[in-house]
Design a protein around this motif. Sequence first.
Motif, PDB file in Angstrom:
ATOM      1  N   ALA A   1       3.565 -19.163   8.315  1.00 40.13           N
ATOM      2  CA  ALA A   1       3.807 -18.474   7.055  1.00 40.13           C
ATOM      3  C   ALA A   1       3.996 -16.981   7.319  1.00 40.13           C
ATOM      4  CB  ALA A   1       2.644 -18.688   6.100  1.00 40.13           C
ATOM      5  N   SER A   2       4.770 -16.358   6.471  1.00 44.02           N
ATOM      6  CA  SER A   2       4.929 -14.903   6.488  1.00 44.02           C
ATOM      7  C   SER A   2       4.331 -14.363   5.206  1.00 44.02           C
ATOM      8  CB  SER A   2       6.407 -14.533   6.561  1.00 44.02           C
ATOM      9  OG  SER A   2       6.979 -15.000   7.754  1.00 44.02           O
ATOM     10  N   THR A   3       3.820 -13.136   5.271  1.00 48.85           N
ATOM     11  CA  THR A   3       3.217 -12.528   4.096  1.00 48.85           C
ATOM     12  C   THR A   3       3.694 -11.090   3.936  1.00 48.85           C
ATOM     13  OG1 THR A   3       1.265 -11.793   5.315  1.00 48.85           O
ATOM     14  CG2 THR A   3       1.124 -13.928   4.225  1.00 48.85           C
ATOM     15  N   LYS A   4       3.630 -10.616   2.711  1.00 49.77           N
ATOM     16  CA  LYS A   4       3.978  -9.236   2.399  1.00 49.77           C
ATOM     17  C   LYS A   4       3.119  -8.809   1.220  1.00 49.77           C
ATOM     18  CE  LYS A   4       7.889  -6.309   1.170  1.00 49.77           C
ATOM     19  NZ  LYS A   4       9.340  -6.281   0.874  1.00 49.77           N
ATOM     20  N   ARG A   5       2.668  -7.550   1.241  1.00 49.21           N
ATOM     21  CA  ARG A   5       1.859  -7.018   0.145  1.00 49.21           C
ATOM     22  C   ARG A   5       2.495  -5.713  -0.326  1.00 49.21           C
ATOM     23  NH1 ARG A   5      -3.897  -4.457   1.234  1.00 49.21           N
ATOM     24  NH2 ARG A   5      -2.478  -3.166   2.413  1.00 49.21           N
ATOM     25  N   GLU A   6       2.655  -5.574  -1.636  1.00 51.58           N
ATOM     26  CA  GLU A   6       3.193  -4.355  -2.228  1.00 51.58           C
ATOM     27  C   GLU A   6       2.180  -3.832  -3.236  1.00 51.58           C
ATOM     28  OE1 GLU A   6       7.138  -5.071  -3.837  1.00 51.58           O
ATOM     29  OE2 GLU A   6       7.439  -6.612  -2.304  1.00 51.58           O
ATOM     30  N   VAL A   7       2.008  -2.516  -3.287  1.00 53.36           N
ATOM     31  CA  VAL A   7       1.039  -1.891  -4.185  1.00 53.36           C
ATOM     32  C   VAL A   7       1.783  -1.119  -5.265  1.00 53.36           C
ATOM     33  CG1 VAL A   7      -0.876  -0.251  -4.344  1.00 53.36           C
ATOM     34  CG2 VAL A   7      -0.638  -1.705  -2.316  1.00 53.36           C
ATOM     35  N   TYR A   8       1.339  -1.281  -6.502  1.00 51.22           N
ATOM     36  CA  TYR A   8       1.922  -0.602  -7.657  1.00 51.22           C
ATOM     37  C   TYR A   8       0.811   0.087  -8.435  1.00 51.22           C
ATOM     38  CZ  TYR A   8       5.981  -3.396  -6.576  1.00 51.22           C
ATOM     39  OH  TYR A   8       7.041  -3.965  -5.928  1.00 51.22           O
ATOM     40  N   LEU A   9       1.109   1.255  -8.973  1.00 48.04           N
ATOM     41  CA  LEU A   9       0.108   1.994  -9.743  1.00 48.04           C
ATOM     42  C   LEU A   9       0.007   1.502 -11.180  1.00 48.04           C
ATOM     43  CD1 LEU A   9       0.789   5.621  -8.463  1.00 48.04           C
ATOM     44  CD2 LEU A   9      -0.964   3.990  -7.711  1.00 48.04           C
ATOM     45  N   GLU A  10       1.104   0.957 -11.707  1.00 44.93           N
ATOM     46  CA  GLU A  10       1.124   0.523 -13.100  1.00 44.93           C
ATOM     47  C   GLU A  10       1.417  -0.973 -13.205  1.00 44.93           C
ATOM     48  OE1 GLU A  10       3.949   2.914 -15.143  1.00 44.93           O
ATOM     49  OE2 GLU A  10       2.871   4.782 -14.730  1.00 44.93           O
ATOM     50  N   ARG A  11       0.790  -1.600 -14.181  1.00 42.35           N
ATOM     51  CA  ARG A  11       0.959  -3.039 -14.401  1.00 42.35           C
ATOM     52  C   ARG A  11       2.409  -3.396 -14.703  1.00 42.35           C
ATOM     53  NH1 ARG A  11       1.374  -6.357 -18.834  1.00 42.35           N
ATOM     54  NH2 ARG A  11       0.546  -8.460 -18.591  1.00 42.35           N
ATOM     55  N   ASP A  12       3.074  -2.602 -15.530  1.00 45.39           N
ATOM     56  CA  ASP A  12       4.451  -2.918 -15.909  1.00 45.39           C
ATOM     57  C   ASP A  12       5.381  -2.928 -14.700  1.00 45.39           C
ATOM     58  OD1 ASP A  12       3.730  -3.235 -18.545  1.00 45.39           O
ATOM     59  OD2 ASP A  12       4.387  -1.231 -19.165  1.00 45.39           O
ATOM     60  N   ALA A  13       5.221  -1.965 -13.799  1.00 37.81           N
ATOM     61  CA  ALA A  13       6.051  -1.918 -12.588  1.00 37.81           C
ATOM     62  C   ALA A  13       5.756  -3.127 -11.708  1.00 37.81           C
ATOM     63  CB  ALA A  13       5.801  -0.623 -11.820  1.00 37.81           C
ATOM     64  N   ALA A  14       4.495  -3.491 -11.596  1.00 41.05           N
ATOM     65  CA  ALA A  14       4.114  -4.655 -10.783  1.00 41.05           C
ATOM     66  C   ALA A  14       4.675  -5.940 -11.389  1.00 41.05           C
ATOM     67  CB  ALA A  14       2.591  -4.741 -10.673  1.00 41.05           C
ATOM     68  N   LEU A  15       4.606  -6.059 -12.691  1.00 38.07           N
ATOM     69  CA  LEU A  15       5.122  -7.246 -13.370  1.00 38.07           C
ATOM     70  C   LEU A  15       6.641  -7.351 -13.223  1.00 38.07           C
ATOM     71  CD1 LEU A  15       4.265  -9.709 -14.947  1.00 38.07           C
ATOM     72  CD2 LEU A  15       4.381  -8.350 -17.035  1.00 38.07           C
ATOM     73  N   ARG A  16       7.340  -6.215 -13.318  1.00 43.68           N
ATOM     74  CA  ARG A  16       8.794  -6.230 -13.104  1.00 43.68           C
ATOM     75  C   ARG A  16       9.128  -6.681 -11.689  1.00 43.68           C
ATOM     76  NH1 ARG A  16       8.552  -1.560 -16.170  1.00 43.68           N
ATOM     77  NH2 ARG A  16       8.610  -0.235 -14.316  1.00 43.68           N
ATOM     78  N   ALA A  17       8.385  -6.198 -10.695  1.00 42.19           N
ATOM     79  CA  ALA A  17       8.618  -6.602  -9.306  1.00 42.19           C
ATOM     80  C   ALA A  17       8.342  -8.094  -9.126  1.00 42.19           C
ATOM     81  CB  ALA A  17       7.742  -5.779  -8.365  1.00 42.19           C
TER      82      ALA A  17
END
Length: 82
Positions: free
Chosen positions: A39-55
């Motif tokens: 398996a491959s994994t990736k983690r992305e960090v967002y400061l705001e919920r809306d930006a994270a939800l869009r991603a």
Amino acid sequence: MQTKAAGSDVPRYYQLMLQQDLLGGWMLFREWGQQGGRASTKREVYLERDAALRAFEHARDAQLKRGFHVMFAQGFDGPHTG
């Protein structure tokens, strides 16, 4: 999400998980591979919920276009595949 098995091909999977961290930010975790394989994994960090939800939605929609199917959904309002 998962692809359908075609002949002797092992199904591929793609997992997305959105989780709030202890400091109020949001993390988008992605995991993908072949069932029973590496398996491959990736983690992305967002400061705001809306930006994270869009991603999250963008990543989900991209995989749906590639032939993956939602197998299990949990949280928020569930999948919006329309």
